[in-house]
Design an enzyme around this catalytic site. Structure first.
Site, PDB file in Angstrom:
ATOM      1  N   HIS A  10       0.846  -1.201   0.000  1.00  0.00           N
ATOM      2  CA  HIS A  10       0.000   0.000   0.000  1.00  0.00           C
ATOM      3  C   HIS A  10       0.879   1.249   0.000  1.00  0.00           C
ATOM      4  O   HIS A  10       1.356   1.692   1.037  1.00  0.00           O
ATOM      5  CB  HIS A  10      -0.895  -0.029   1.245  1.00  0.00           C
ATOM      6  CG  HIS A  10      -1.964   1.025   1.267  1.00  0.00           C
ATOM      7  ND1 HIS A  10      -2.089   2.003   0.306  1.00  0.00           N
ATOM      8  CD2 HIS A  10      -2.982   1.245   2.147  1.00  0.00           C
ATOM      9  CE1 HIS A  10      -3.129   2.774   0.592  1.00  0.00           C
ATOM     10  NE2 HIS A  10      -3.684   2.330   1.713  1.00  0.00           N
ATOM     11  N   HIS A  45      -2.149   7.179  -1.158  1.00  0.00           N
ATOM     12  CA  HIS A  45      -2.598   8.130  -0.130  1.00  0.00           C
ATOM     13  C   HIS A  45      -1.486   8.631   0.760  1.00  0.00           C
ATOM     14  O   HIS A  45      -1.702   8.892   1.953  1.00  0.00           O
ATOM     15  CB  HIS A  45      -3.696   7.484   0.746  1.00  0.00           C
ATOM     16  CG  HIS A  45      -4.866   7.015  -0.050  1.00  0.00           C
ATOM     17  ND1 HIS A  45      -5.554   5.875   0.239  1.00  0.00           N
ATOM     18  CD2 HIS A  45      -5.448   7.508  -1.162  1.00  0.00           C
ATOM     19  CE1 HIS A  45      -6.515   5.689  -0.645  1.00  0.00           C
ATOM     20  NE2 HIS A  45      -6.458   6.678  -1.509  1.00  0.00           N
ATOM     21  N   ARG A  90     -11.453   9.820  -9.777  1.00  0.00           N
ATOM     22  CA  ARG A  90     -12.695   9.794 -10.550  1.00  0.00           C
ATOM     23  C   ARG A  90     -13.920   9.546  -9.686  1.00  0.00           C
ATOM     24  O   ARG A  90     -15.034   9.608 -10.186  1.00  0.00           O
ATOM     25  CB  ARG A  90     -12.674   8.670 -11.600  1.00  0.00           C
ATOM     26  CG  ARG A  90     -11.550   8.626 -12.529  1.00  0.00           C
ATOM     27  CD  ARG A  90     -11.630   7.413 -13.434  1.00  0.00           C
ATOM     28  NE  ARG A  90     -12.686   7.495 -14.431  1.00  0.00           N
ATOM     29  CZ  ARG A  90     -13.837   6.873 -14.392  1.00  0.00           C
ATOM     30  NH1 ARG A  90     -14.141   6.112 -13.362  1.00  0.00           N
ATOM     31  NH2 ARG A  90     -14.720   6.982 -15.336  1.00  0.00           N
ATOM     32  N   TYR A 119       1.059   6.989   1.926  1.00  0.00           N
ATOM     33  CA  TYR A 119       1.796   5.966   2.676  1.00  0.00           C
ATOM     34  C   TYR A 119       3.017   5.591   1.856  1.00  0.00           C
ATOM     35  O   TYR A 119       2.909   5.294   0.675  1.00  0.00           O
ATOM     36  CB  TYR A 119       0.938   4.718   2.925  1.00  0.00           C
ATOM     37  CG  TYR A 119      -0.263   4.986   3.787  1.00  0.00           C
ATOM     38  CD1 TYR A 119      -0.111   5.412   5.111  1.00  0.00           C
ATOM     39  CD2 TYR A 119      -1.544   4.851   3.289  1.00  0.00           C
ATOM     40  CE1 TYR A 119      -1.206   5.684   5.902  1.00  0.00           C
ATOM     41  CE2 TYR A 119      -2.653   5.118   4.080  1.00  0.00           C
ATOM     42  CZ  TYR A 119      -2.473   5.534   5.380  1.00  0.00           C
ATOM     43  OH  TYR A 119      -3.569   5.799   6.166  1.00  0.00           O
ATOM     44  N   ARG A 168       0.306  -0.381  -4.825  1.00  0.00           N
ATOM     45  CA  ARG A 168      -0.822   0.540  -4.992  1.00  0.00           C
ATOM     46  C   ARG A 168      -0.341   1.975  -4.860  1.00  0.00           C
ATOM     47  O   ARG A 168       0.438   2.306  -3.966  1.00  0.00           O
ATOM     48  CB  ARG A 168      -1.924   0.273  -3.972  1.00  0.00           C
ATOM     49  CG  ARG A 168      -3.196   1.018  -4.391  1.00  0.00           C
ATOM     50  CD  ARG A 168      -4.439   0.424  -3.845  1.00  0.00           C
ATOM     51  NE  ARG A 168      -5.517   0.565  -4.815  1.00  0.00           N
ATOM     52  CZ  ARG A 168      -6.756   0.909  -4.480  1.00  0.00           C
ATOM     53  NH1 ARG A 168      -7.087   1.115  -3.229  1.00  0.00           N
ATOM     54  NH2 ARG A 168      -7.682   1.026  -5.416  1.00  0.00           N
TER      55      ARG A 168
HETATM   56  C1  LIG Z   1     -15.025   1.667   2.862  1.00  0.00           C
HETATM   57  C2  LIG Z   1     -13.793   1.869   2.018  1.00  0.00           C
HETATM   58  C3  LIG Z   1     -12.556   1.630   2.571  1.00  0.00           C
HETATM   59  C4  LIG Z   1     -11.401   1.773   1.801  1.00  0.00           C
HETATM   60  N1  LIG Z   1     -10.182   1.478   2.352  1.00  0.00           N
HETATM   61  C5  LIG Z   1      -9.076   1.449   1.555  1.00  0.00           C
HETATM   62  C6  LIG Z   1      -7.819   1.006   2.075  1.00  0.00           C
HETATM   63  O1  LIG Z   1      -7.723   0.699   3.252  1.00  0.00           O
HETATM   64  N2  LIG Z   1      -6.764   0.907   1.238  1.00  0.00           N
HETATM   65  C7  LIG Z   1      -6.862   1.287  -0.072  1.00  0.00           C
HETATM   66  O2  LIG Z   1      -5.871   1.192  -0.809  1.00  0.00           O
HETATM   67  N3  LIG Z   1      -8.027   1.762  -0.582  1.00  0.00           N
HETATM   68  C8  LIG Z   1      -9.125   1.832   0.183  1.00  0.00           C
HETATM   69  N4  LIG Z   1     -10.321   2.255  -0.333  1.00  0.00           N
HETATM   70  C9  LIG Z   1     -10.387   2.706  -1.730  1.00  0.00           C
HETATM   71  C10 LIG Z   1     -10.863   1.600  -2.657  1.00  0.00           C
HETATM   72  O3  LIG Z   1      -9.905   0.574  -2.749  1.00  0.00           O
HETATM   73  C11 LIG Z   1     -11.143   2.158  -4.087  1.00  0.00           C
HETATM   74  O4  LIG Z   1      -9.934   2.624  -4.646  1.00  0.00           O
HETATM   75  C12 LIG Z   1     -12.143   3.307  -4.055  1.00  0.00           C
HETATM   76  O5  LIG Z   1     -13.264   2.947  -3.275  1.00  0.00           O
HETATM   77  C13 LIG Z   1     -12.589   3.688  -5.457  1.00  0.00           C
HETATM   78  O6  LIG Z   1     -13.257   2.622  -6.059  1.00  0.00           O
HETATM   79  P1  LIG Z   1     -14.869   2.589  -6.151  1.00  0.00           P
HETATM   80  O7  LIG Z   1     -15.275   3.912  -6.757  1.00  0.00           O
HETATM   81  O8  LIG Z   1     -15.157   1.425  -7.055  1.00  0.00           O
HETATM   82  O9  LIG Z   1     -15.415   2.432  -4.780  1.00  0.00           O
HETATM   83  C14 LIG Z   1     -11.493   2.175   0.436  1.00  0.00           C
HETATM   84  C15 LIG Z   1     -12.761   2.434  -0.098  1.00  0.00           C
HETATM   85  C16 LIG Z   1     -13.902   2.275   0.665  1.00  0.00           C
HETATM   86  C17 LIG Z   1     -15.249   2.541   0.040  1.00  0.00           C
END
Ligand SMILES: Cc1cc2nc3c(=O)[nH]c(=O)nc-3n(C[C@H](O)[C@H](O)[C@H](O)COP(=O)(O)O)c2cc1C
Length: 352
Positions: A163, A166, A254, A168, A214
């Site tokens: 990861h 963001h 996006r 990190y 990522r």
């Molecule tokens: C509840 C939630 C928790 C998330 N936690 C993480 C995370 O811990 N690590 C990460 O890389 N992305 C995290 N994301 C981002 C998702 O992996 C994804 O990139 C993001 O939701 C955009 O995709 P989507 O529009 O299909 O939801 C999180 C998203 C959601 C909705």
């Protein structure tokens, strides 16, 4: 060019794009197979890593097993929620770890449930610290990532995703360098140094063809006066390329909660990185099909749609209506509500 001529060109382009999109959707590019290094995927709909705060005391629970098992499909790729590589403070409660034997044992059951359905499972490994690290802390962190990757393989995971999104891992040194010595030409090396050392160590431990990274190239973690985000992202993509890792997983700006900046394209990173590209960020089924058909990415990760639709690939195949996600239960310790109780199509049919 006059206004009318310009409008005409724009209209023609729109027509071409929509024809392509229509074709892509008819053929459902998302449902085509893909060879991801050693893994044969039967479709390109990836479960995105999502923190859900249900792992009481940092240990995966029976509900974790149920959640991932529900979302596994033959030949599908799932990336699990971030698992901490060492005990550390996190802004979230009850996030899992992958550093103790208790955690590794608990993950084994989760991985088995996913493998029993014929899916591929990657563990996202993570350190929640954001601030710059001293030389010694940096060494320890690299060793912890390496050990976490070893543990992930012990638990049965097919590989790990580091990861680095963001803020990190990427960008720490930017601050330190600026504070100590001012801006210099080594800014990109410094910004990526921790991340690249970790990737190298993890690849040495479990093999580069089992490692993903990522990255959110447009996250506002860098000071734009100090470093150009696009240049930094391309530098990192090229450096990762040299390490031969399996994939790069981008987060694009996006999602509906973010203002989409048209200048923030994935293209420079797609061109720089030679491995597989996964991307995420507010994709619908139609947009996912179009993105695969156009070559923008190899695989599309779905977050919110996958958490609320355990049978997402099936629903896409049938072009079936989707369950709506409940934002209020994204992060909660409730092991059922908003976690394992989203119904499949079959369950809905049985009810009606
Ligand atoms: C509840 C939630 C928790 C998330 N936690 C993480 C995370 O811990 N690590 C990460 O890389 N992305 C995290 N994301 C981002 C998702 O992996 C994804 O990139 C993001 O939701 C955009 O995709 P989507 O529009 O299909 O939801 C999180 C998203 C959601 C909705």
């Amino acid at each position: 060019m006059g206004v009318e001529a310009w409008m005409l060109v724009e209209d023609q382009e729109k027509q071409v794009v929509s024809d392509l999109d229509e074709k892509a959707n008819k053929q459902q590019a998302l449902l085509t197979s893909y060879q991801l290094g050693p893994f044969r995927l039967s479709h390109r709909i990836v479960h995105a890593p999502m923190t859900r705060c249900r792992c009481t005391g940092g240990v995966p629970q029976p509900a974790t097993k149920l959640y991932y098992g529900q979302r596994a499909s033959p030949g599908g790729l799932l990336v699990g929620e971030p698992a901490q590589v060492m005990p550390s403070e996190s802004e979230y409660q009850d996030v899992p770890g992958i550093f103790s034997s208790e955690q590794v044992e608990a993950w084994k059951a989760v991985v088995k449930a996913v493998h029993d359905k014929g899916a591929i499972f990657f563990c996202q490994i993570w350190h929640s610290g954001r601030t710059s690290l001293s030389e010694t802390e940096s060494r320890i962190l690299v060793q912890n990532f390496r050990a976490a990757a070893r543990n992930a393989r012990l638990a049965g995971f097919d590989g790990v995703e580091i990861h680095g999104a963001h803020g990190y891992l990427v960008g720490h040194e930017l601050v330190r360098e600026r504070d100590d010595t001012g801006i210099d030409t080594r800014i990109q090396q410094n910004a990526c140094r921790d991340a690249l050392e970790i990737v190298q160590a993890v690849a040495d431990e479990i093999g580069a063809d089992r490692v993903g990274f990522r990255f959110s190239p447009y996250t506002e973690y860098t000071d734009s006066e100090v470093c150009d985000q696009l240049e930094l992202g391309v530098y990192l993509a090229e450096a990762l390329n040299k390490l031969n890792i399996l994939y790069c997983h981008f987060i694009e700006s996006r999602s509906s909660t973010m203002e989409h900046d048209k200048n923030q394209t994935l293209e420079p990173f797609r061109n720089a990185f030679k491995g597989a590209v996964i991307t995420a960020g507010g994709y619908t089924r139609e947009e996912g099909n179009a993105a695969i058909a156009s070559g923008r990415a190899d695989l599309i990760a779905y977050g919110r749609l996958f958490l609320s639709n355990p049978d997402l690939p099936k629903r896409f195949e049938l072009k079936a209506p989707l369950n709506k996600y409940d934002r209020g239960t994204f992060y909660s310790n409730n092991k059922i509500k908003g976690y394992t109780d989203y119904p499949t199509l079959e369950e809905l049919e049985l009810k009606s």
